[in-house]
Design a protein around this motif. Structure first.
Motif, mmCIF file in Angstrom:
data_model
loop_
_atom_site.group_PDB
_atom_site.id
_atom_site.type_symbol
_atom_site.label_atom_id
_atom_site.label_comp_id
_atom_site.label_asym_id
_atom_site.label_seq_id
_atom_site.Cartn_x
_atom_site.Cartn_y
_atom_site.Cartn_z
ATOM 1 N N ARG A 1 0.572 -0.772 0.281
ATOM 2 C CA ARG A 1 0.579 -0.212 -0.154
ATOM 3 C C ARG A 1 0.886 1.159 -0.260
ATOM 4 O O ARG A 1 2.410 1.331 0.821
ATOM 5 N N GLU A 2 0.202 2.372 -0.568
ATOM 6 C CA GLU A 2 1.794 3.422 -0.568
ATOM 7 C C GLU A 2 1.240 4.150 0.366
ATOM 8 O O GLU A 2 0.323 4.060 1.604
ATOM 9 N N ARG A 3 1.998 4.699 1.072
ATOM 10 C CA ARG A 3 2.413 5.766 2.083
ATOM 11 C C ARG A 3 2.603 6.946 1.653
ATOM 12 O O ARG A 3 2.741 7.393 0.868
ATOM 13 N N ASP A 4 2.039 7.969 2.984
ATOM 14 C CA ASP A 4 1.743 9.346 3.020
ATOM 15 C C ASP A 4 3.553 9.774 2.353
ATOM 16 O O ASP A 4 3.997 10.563 1.976
ATOM 17 N N ASP A 5 4.184 9.485 2.793
ATOM 18 C CA ASP A 5 6.048 9.051 2.284
ATOM 19 C C ASP A 5 6.753 8.662 1.040
ATOM 20 O O ASP A 5 7.887 9.159 0.760
ATOM 21 N N GLY A 6 5.993 8.733 0.551
ATOM 22 C CA GLY A 6 6.202 8.069 -1.066
ATOM 23 C C GLY A 6 6.641 6.822 -0.836
ATOM 24 O O GLY A 6 6.601 6.394 -2.345
ATOM 25 N N TRP A 7 6.230 6.216 -0.026
ATOM 26 C CA TRP A 7 6.593 4.498 -0.106
ATOM 27 C C TRP A 7 6.151 3.584 -0.044
ATOM 28 O O TRP A 7 4.967 3.940 -0.204
ATOM 29 N N MET A 8 6.172 2.402 0.385
ATOM 30 C CA MET A 8 5.106 1.085 0.283
ATOM 31 C C MET A 8 5.188 0.068 1.170
ATOM 32 O O MET A 8 5.986 0.590 2.029
ATOM 33 N N GLU A 9 4.233 0.017 1.897
ATOM 34 C CA GLU A 9 4.435 -0.454 2.825
ATOM 35 C C GLU A 9 3.536 -2.002 2.819
ATOM 36 O O GLU A 9 1.750 -2.327 2.177
ATOM 37 N N ILE A 10 3.670 -3.248 3.825
ATOM 38 C CA ILE A 10 3.006 -4.564 3.835
ATOM 39 C C ILE A 10 3.454 -4.936 4.742
ATOM 40 O O ILE A 10 3.680 -4.277 6.095
ATOM 41 N N GLU A 11 2.101 -4.766 5.703
ATOM 42 C CA GLU A 11 1.749 -5.228 6.979
ATOM 43 C C GLU A 11 1.750 -6.545 7.547
ATOM 44 O O GLU A 11 0.898 -7.654 6.640
ATOM 45 N N LEU A 12 2.761 -6.951 8.179
ATOM 46 C CA LEU A 12 3.141 -8.254 8.597
ATOM 47 C C LEU A 12 2.342 -8.793 9.170
ATOM 48 O O LEU A 12 2.720 -9.925 9.329
ATOM 49 N N GLY A 13 1.266 -8.327 10.136
ATOM 50 C CA GLY A 13 1.019 -8.816 11.164
ATOM 51 C C GLY A 13 0.889 -7.738 12.306
ATOM 52 O O GLY A 13 1.266 -7.326 12.706
ATOM 53 N N GLU A 14 -0.143 -8.442 13.603
ATOM 54 C CA GLU A 14 -1.101 -7.391 14.842
ATOM 55 C C GLU A 14 0.121 -8.530 15.674
ATOM 56 O O GLU A 14 0.048 -9.222 15.796
ATOM 57 N N PHE A 15 0.094 -7.462 16.938
ATOM 58 C CA PHE A 15 0.262 -7.889 18.119
ATOM 59 C C PHE A 15 0.019 -7.481 19.162
ATOM 60 O O PHE A 15 -0.811 -6.087 18.601
ATOM 61 N N PHE A 16 -0.302 -7.142 20.529
ATOM 62 C CA PHE A 16 -0.565 -6.946 21.461
ATOM 63 C C PHE A 16 0.870 -6.607 22.365
ATOM 64 O O PHE A 16 1.785 -7.638 23.077
ATOM 65 N N SER A 17 1.099 -5.371 22.617
ATOM 66 C CA SER A 17 1.893 -4.757 23.936
ATOM 67 C C SER A 17 1.471 -4.648 25.276
ATOM 68 O O SER A 17 0.688 -3.715 25.805
ATOM 69 N N GLY A 18 1.719 -5.891 26.025
ATOM 70 C CA GLY A 18 1.279 -5.769 27.458
ATOM 71 C C GLY A 18 1.593 -4.955 28.517
ATOM 72 O O GLY A 18 3.447 -4.630 27.785
ATOM 73 N N GLU A 19 1.964 -5.669 29.866
ATOM 74 C CA GLU A 19 2.679 -4.957 30.489
ATOM 75 C C GLU A 19 3.866 -5.872 31.206
ATOM 76 O O GLU A 19 5.433 -5.368 31.154
ATOM 77 N N ASP A 20 3.689 -6.838 30.404
ATOM 78 C CA ASP A 20 5.056 -7.779 30.185
ATOM 79 C C ASP A 20 6.319 -7.765 29.386
ATOM 80 O O ASP A 20 6.093 -6.901 28.190
ATOM 81 N N SER A 21 7.623 -7.630 29.334
ATOM 82 C CA SER A 21 8.905 -7.120 28.404
ATOM 83 C C SER A 21 8.804 -8.882 27.808
ATOM 84 O O SER A 21 9.391 -10.096 27.917
ATOM 85 N N GLU A 22 8.217 -8.762 26.687
ATOM 86 C CA GLU A 22 8.652 -10.264 25.546
ATOM 87 C C GLU A 22 9.281 -9.307 24.178
ATOM 88 O O GLU A 22 9.088 -8.372 24.034
ATOM 89 N N GLU A 23 10.006 -10.412 23.438
ATOM 90 C CA GLU A 23 10.296 -9.820 22.284
ATOM 91 C C GLU A 23 8.895 -10.328 21.048
ATOM 92 O O GLU A 23 8.742 -11.349 20.995
ATOM 93 N N VAL A 24 9.340 -9.359 20.056
ATOM 94 C CA VAL A 24 8.836 -9.382 19.080
ATOM 95 C C VAL A 24 9.326 -9.709 17.913
ATOM 96 O O VAL A 24 10.512 -9.304 17.763
ATOM 97 N N LYS A 25 8.216 -11.008 17.258
ATOM 98 C CA LYS A 25 9.669 -11.355 15.938
ATOM 99 C C LYS A 25 8.453 -11.338 14.522
ATOM 100 O O LYS A 25 8.195 -11.876 14.755
ATOM 101 N N MET A 26 9.614 -10.694 13.860
ATOM 102 C CA MET A 26 8.366 -10.050 12.728
ATOM 103 C C MET A 26 9.297 -10.557 11.248
ATOM 104 O O MET A 26 10.414 -10.779 11.234
ATOM 105 N N SER A 27 8.902 -10.643 10.436
ATOM 106 C CA SER A 27 9.858 -11.941 9.535
ATOM 107 C C SER A 27 8.854 -11.828 7.605
ATOM 108 O O SER A 27 7.103 -11.388 8.104
ATOM 109 N N LEU A 28 9.543 -12.148 6.660
ATOM 110 C CA LEU A 28 9.129 -12.077 5.437
ATOM 111 C C LEU A 28 10.183 -13.123 4.807
ATOM 112 O O LEU A 28 10.813 -12.646 4.839
ATOM 113 N N MET A 29 9.321 -14.180 3.890
ATOM 114 C CA MET A 29 10.642 -14.532 3.503
ATOM 115 C C MET A 29 9.285 -15.353 2.234
ATOM 116 O O MET A 29 8.180 -15.771 2.291
#
Length: 283
Positions: A232-260
């Motif tokens: 999708r087009e972005r306002d800054d002239g680039w494009m983006e693909i949503e890799l996914g979503e997640f919930f950031s809670g109170e605990d400290s956890e690692e978010v892993k994101m990928s495209l393959m």
């Protein structure tokens, strides 16, 4: 009217305390009510509450120092992307809510074979906020990973992760088979697929005409997951693909994101990676 008059009679400190429990947008709107509200809405006490708890740490990591005298000024300055951590990341506050967004530069990501000049090149382009972007020359194995800690994000917030990219008109082999996308936090995983389309319909039709049987065979190797994304087009002239979503809670956890895309083995090129942006999703 009586309620409004009652609020007018409150001391400015009390008004400031009340406003600090609202939102940046509410505080700005309330400044139009009266001179008392305007003064309260400008106070450091209000905007200190709207700034994230670690804002002093963020400011200390800025590549270019900011000049400000009031906390509201700092907040508004941080509502535009600023480079931190030697230019490897950018940081931004969402103006309506004050929630935090980050973008990891391509240099902060793990991109398979990105250190091999035959496959990838690192170059500077004027439209990027970062000093370098990764340009795919040729490969048959596309694999991009990013990581971020939830403790650096705003708590109790749903975030989206977005791969920020450009696809040249001369790109090839990118959408013959969908790429697999994923975002995971602990045992919670959001999977899907995405097509890296270059927008040239005539070229897509020609590739489909000549390679239809092979393309159909390749696509059978990839499951659809939770759905299929396209850039999708972005306002800054680039494009983006949503890799996914997640919930950031109170605990400290690692978010892993990928495209393959590692199952088709067809050659591909003409892709530019700026980074992965992690930002609050509109609720």
């Amino acid at each position: 009217m009586g309620e409004g008059m009652g609020m007018e009679m409150l001391p400015e400190d009390s008004v400031s305390t009340i406003l600090s429990y609202t939102s940046p947008s509410d505080a700005c709107r309330s400044s139009m009510v009266s001179s008392t509200f305007r003064s309260a809405a400008e106070s450091d006490g209000v905007w200190e509450r709207f700034l994230p708890d670690d804002y002093e740490d963020v400011v200390s990591r800025l590549v270019t120092p900011l000049t400000f005298t009031k906390k509201k000024e700092l907040f508004l300055l941080l509502c535009n992307p600023v480079l931190i951590d030697a230019g490897m990341k950018s940081f931004k506050l969402e103006k309506p809510s004050g929630k935090k967004s980050y973008m990891l530069s391509a240099r902060e990501l793990s991109i398979t074979w990105s250190d091999e000049p035959l496959y990838w090149s690192w170059r500077s382009i004027p439209e990027s906020r970062f000093s370098e972007v990764a340009e795919l020359r040729i490969t048959n194995w596309l694999e991009i990973h990013g990581r971020i800690k939830t403790q650096t994000l705003s708590p109790n917030t749903t975030y989206g992760a977005y791969l920020v990219l450009k696809i040249y008109d001369r790109a090839y082999g990118l959408d013959s088979i969908p790429s697999e996308i994923s975002v995971s936090v602990g045992d919670k995983i959001c999977n899907g697929t995405a097509y890296l389309r270059h927008g040239d319909r005539k070229k897509q039709q020609m590739e489909s005409l000549f390679y239809m049987n092979r393309i159909e065979m390749l696509r059978e190797r990839v499951g659809e997951g939770d759905g299929r994304e396209v850039p999708r087009e972005r306002d800054d002239g680039w494009m983006e693909i949503e890799l996914g979503e997640f919930f950031s809670g109170e605990d400290s956890e690692e978010v892993k994101m990928s495209l393959m895309e590692v199952k088709g083995y067809q050659l591909k090129g003409g892709l530019v990676i700026e980074g992965i942006e992690v930002r609050p999703k509109d609720q």
